[in-house]
Design a protein around this motif. Structure first.
Motif: not given
Length: 201
Positions: A90, A104, A135-138, A183, A187
């Motif tokens: 990060d 976004t 997102l939100p994991s970047h 991902h 979701k």
């Protein structure tokens, strides 16, 4: 973990979700496509650092699972190392990329491609270098994509972004396709949990 990855491999080609991501792209050409990831700009490492860590984890998943089954202390230690690496990733990302300047946008996403709104049309067959931040994991993924359709959009915000572009990922790394698939499935599962349950009277 293993069963989840198996499901990802089997379903990733057709499971799609509506999502919000950070996305940018530029036109490229077949010469850069042939050159592969070596043609990506120099700050790609900080953008894709979490994806690189995830690819390493995937290669060592089976060995790690065996070790963790033998020792709870080792499992907790490895988890702590993962948390430290996430913090470092990060920090590295934020040093090169100012999230406050990145907006976004809504996309429809699968492991095979995505669609998004754009201000200007793109011709069918146009090659793109595409930067995708999940997102939100970047988790940042850089790949190539081919425009497979371009049409007028009726979506909300279509006055500012009147075109809907559909692209198919081109020469995407297997590890990156797996990351997108995981991902998408996560979701999708979260959306199912949020839906109100039907009750029979």
């Amino acid at each position: 973990m293993e069963s989840k990855c198996k499901e990802t491999t089997e379903r990733r080609s057709f499971v799609r979700i509506d999502d919000k991501v950070i996305l940018k792209y530029r036109k490229t050409n077949s010469l850069e496509l042939q050159a592969g990831t070596e043609s990506f700009s120099t700050n790609a490492n900080s953008f894709t650092i979490k994806a690189q860590f995830a690819a390493i984890d995937q290669k060592n998943r089976q060995a790690r699972s065996i070790l963790e089954q033998h020792s709870t202390e080792l499992a907790n230690h490895l988890k702590a190392i993962d948390e430290k690496l996430d913090l470092l990733a990060d920090i590295a990302f934020e040093m090169d990329h100012d999230l406050s300047k990145l907006s976004t946008q809504k996309v429809n996403l699968s492991a095979g491609g995505t669609s998004f709104l754009a201000q200007k049309p793109l011709e069918l067959g146009t090659l793109l270098e595409l930067w995708l931040l999940l997102l939100p994991s970047h988790t940042g993924i850089i790949t190539y994509a081919t425009v497979i359709y371009c049409k007028r959009s009726n979506d909300e915000g279509s006055k500012q972004y009147p075109y809907k572009i559909g692209v198919e990922f081109k020469n995407i790394r297997e590890e990156d396709a797996d990351l997108i698939a995981c991902h998408v499935l996560k979701k999708e599962a979260n959306e199912r949990r949020r839906r109100p349950k039907m009750t029979c009277k």
